[in-house]
Scaffold this motif. Sequence first.
Motif, PDB file in Angstrom:
ATOM      1  N   ASN A   4      15.362  19.245 -14.294  1.00 63.81           N
ATOM      2  CA  ASN A   4      13.939  18.900 -14.781  1.00 63.81           C
ATOM      3  C   ASN A   4      13.394  20.252 -15.407  1.00 63.81           C
ATOM      4  O   ASN A   4      12.122  20.238 -15.950  1.00 63.81           O
ATOM      5  CB  ASN A   4      12.532  18.550 -13.809  1.00 63.81           C
ATOM      6  N   ALA A   5      14.397  20.996 -16.035  1.00 67.61           N
ATOM      7  CA  ALA A   5      14.112  22.112 -16.797  1.00 67.61           C
ATOM      8  C   ALA A   5      13.664  21.929 -18.237  1.00 67.61           C
ATOM      9  O   ALA A   5      13.850  20.824 -18.654  1.00 67.61           O
ATOM     10  CB  ALA A   5      15.400  22.972 -16.457  1.00 67.61           C
ATOM     11  N   LYS A   6      13.381  22.846 -18.802  1.00 66.77           N
ATOM     12  CA  LYS A   6      13.028  22.894 -20.288  1.00 66.77           C
ATOM     13  C   LYS A   6      13.827  24.044 -20.955  1.00 66.77           C
ATOM     14  O   LYS A   6      13.706  25.064 -20.498  1.00 66.77           O
ATOM     15  CB  LYS A   6      11.387  23.079 -20.493  1.00 66.77           C
ATOM     16  N   VAL A   7      14.679  23.510 -21.967  1.00 70.77           N
ATOM     17  CA  VAL A   7      15.748  24.422 -22.335  1.00 70.77           C
ATOM     18  C   VAL A   7      15.784  24.448 -23.868  1.00 70.77           C
ATOM     19  O   VAL A   7      15.372  23.264 -24.645  1.00 70.77           O
ATOM     20  CB  VAL A   7      16.971  23.707 -21.922  1.00 70.77           C
ATOM     21  N   ARG A   8      15.667  25.726 -24.344  1.00 74.69           N
ATOM     22  CA  ARG A   8      15.862  25.743 -25.737  1.00 74.69           C
ATOM     23  C   ARG A   8      17.319  26.274 -26.314  1.00 74.69           C
ATOM     24  O   ARG A   8      18.089  26.786 -25.811  1.00 74.69           O
ATOM     25  CB  ARG A   8      15.129  27.032 -26.319  1.00 74.69           C
ATOM     26  N   VAL A   9      17.960  25.274 -27.008  1.00 71.62           N
ATOM     27  CA  VAL A   9      19.538  25.335 -27.454  1.00 71.62           C
ATOM     28  C   VAL A   9      19.444  25.939 -28.948  1.00 71.62           C
ATOM     29  O   VAL A   9      18.662  25.570 -29.707  1.00 71.62           O
ATOM     30  CB  VAL A   9      20.103  24.041 -27.354  1.00 71.62           C
TER      31      VAL A   9
END
Length: 156
Positions: free
Chosen positions: A130-135
């Motif tokens: 449930n992480a929030k990730v910037r690629v």
Amino acid sequence: MATYSVSGVGTSGHPAGYPTVKVISQVVDFSSTTNATNDVFQVLSMPANTLVLYAGLDILTADSAGNSGTLSLGDGADVDCFVAASTATAGIEVTRARAGDSQGGTTSIGYRYYAAADTVDLVVATGAINAKVRVFAVTADCDGQGDNEAQVVTYA
């Protein structure tokens, strides 16, 4: 053995027609999805003739789902060519080192040249998260570079 000196190159900066380097990014909020192991998120579109100099993950919100989930970053040819099975904890994840001399297969090197259009993919490697990730990716547009160029300098 002769050494040829180049002249007519110019003295300041690069010509305007040379490729530009850009940083592109997208945020993926896994809490807004129902994800599972081996799910693939096609996050960044790469047009044909694009060089990805570097790509990585910035974990904006750490995973707290409790499933021991990890993320890999790659493409259709190599699912972890940029980041391999990394735990989604806060901060920038380690990107693959530039090792070896092949851009595909088992020797991952952290950069890619896309002769055909492709995507940079974020893969849920193990367990729902449930992480929030910037690629992000540092890219250079190489389309048309050198295809029909003539020599514009002098060698003597």
